[in-house]
Design a protein around this motif. Structure first.
Motif, mmCIF file in Angstrom:
data_model
loop_
_atom_site.group_PDB
_atom_site.id
_atom_site.type_symbol
_atom_site.label_atom_id
_atom_site.label_comp_id
_atom_site.label_asym_id
_atom_site.label_seq_id
_atom_site.Cartn_x
_atom_site.Cartn_y
_atom_site.Cartn_z
ATOM 1 N N SER A 103 0.863 -1.178 0.000
ATOM 2 C CA SER A 103 0.000 0.000 0.000
ATOM 3 C C SER A 103 0.902 1.231 0.000
ATOM 4 O O SER A 103 2.121 1.118 0.068
ATOM 5 N N SER A 104 0.296 2.396 -0.031
ATOM 6 C CA SER A 104 1.101 3.616 -0.035
ATOM 7 C C SER A 104 1.791 3.851 1.305
ATOM 8 O O SER A 104 2.779 4.576 1.385
ATOM 9 N N ASP A 105 1.315 3.224 2.382
ATOM 10 C CA ASP A 105 1.894 3.405 3.706
ATOM 11 C C ASP A 105 2.821 2.274 4.144
ATOM 12 O O ASP A 105 3.543 2.414 5.123
ATOM 13 N N LEU A 106 2.785 1.148 3.447
ATOM 14 C CA LEU A 106 3.576 -0.005 3.855
ATOM 15 C C LEU A 106 4.427 -0.516 2.702
ATOM 16 O O LEU A 106 3.963 -0.612 1.573
ATOM 17 N N VAL A 107 5.662 -0.843 3.009
ATOM 18 C CA VAL A 107 6.582 -1.405 2.028
ATOM 19 C C VAL A 107 6.669 -2.903 2.300
ATOM 20 O O VAL A 107 6.690 -3.335 3.448
ATOM 21 N N SER A 108 6.726 -3.691 1.265
ATOM 22 C CA SER A 108 6.741 -5.138 1.442
ATOM 23 C C SER A 108 8.036 -5.621 2.086
ATOM 24 O O SER A 108 9.101 -5.043 1.885
ATOM 25 N N THR A 156 11.137 -17.657 6.309
ATOM 26 C CA THR A 156 12.230 -16.939 6.947
ATOM 27 C C THR A 156 12.400 -15.599 6.254
ATOM 28 O O THR A 156 12.169 -15.476 5.047
ATOM 29 N N GLN A 157 12.774 -14.586 7.015
ATOM 30 C CA GLN A 157 12.965 -13.260 6.438
ATOM 31 C C GLN A 157 14.178 -13.277 5.515
ATOM 32 O O GLN A 157 15.192 -13.889 5.815
ATOM 33 N N HIS A 158 14.055 -12.613 4.370
ATOM 34 C CA HIS A 158 15.133 -12.565 3.380
ATOM 35 C C HIS A 158 15.698 -11.148 3.318
ATOM 36 O O HIS A 158 14.961 -10.185 3.156
ATOM 37 N N ARG A 176 15.838 -3.286 5.170
ATOM 38 C CA ARG A 176 14.865 -2.504 4.420
ATOM 39 C C ARG A 176 13.791 -1.980 5.360
ATOM 40 O O ARG A 176 13.347 -2.697 6.247
ATOM 41 N N PRO A 177 13.364 -0.725 5.195
ATOM 42 C CA PRO A 177 12.267 -0.213 6.029
ATOM 43 C C PRO A 177 10.969 -0.916 5.655
ATOM 44 O O PRO A 177 10.758 -1.246 4.482
ATOM 45 N N VAL A 178 10.117 -1.165 6.633
ATOM 46 C CA VAL A 178 8.863 -1.847 6.349
ATOM 47 C C VAL A 178 7.652 -0.911 6.366
ATOM 48 O O VAL A 178 6.557 -1.323 6.071
#
Length: 78
Positions: free
Chosen positions: A24-29, A53-55, A72-74
């Protein structure tokens, strides 16, 4: 555990092995590698348990070259 509930159907059926994400415009994958999926049909509904697992894309360079991993920012919300 985090829970994700779909309230509307996707436009297309899921394709095995395909890569997809919701943003969304407020959340980065965030990036994850799926290591297992289990289906549970209790009669009323089908549920899935996804193990992942987080990559972090830069982790291999960090191991090979001693670089620092920049997470990376989420979210764009402070």
């Amino acid at each position: 555990a985090d829970t994700f509930t779909m309230t509307a159907a996707f436009d297309d059926d899921a394709v095995p092995g395909a890569v997809w994400m919701l943003e969304s415009s407020d959340l980065v994958s965030q990036l994850f590698r799926v290591v297992g999926v289990e289906e549970d049909d209790d009669g009323d509904q089908i549920t899935y348990t996804i193990n992942a697992t987080q990559h972090e894309p830069g982790k291999y360079a960090a191991i090979d070259n001693g670089a620092q991993i920049q997470q990376r920012p989420v979210t764009v919300v402070p």
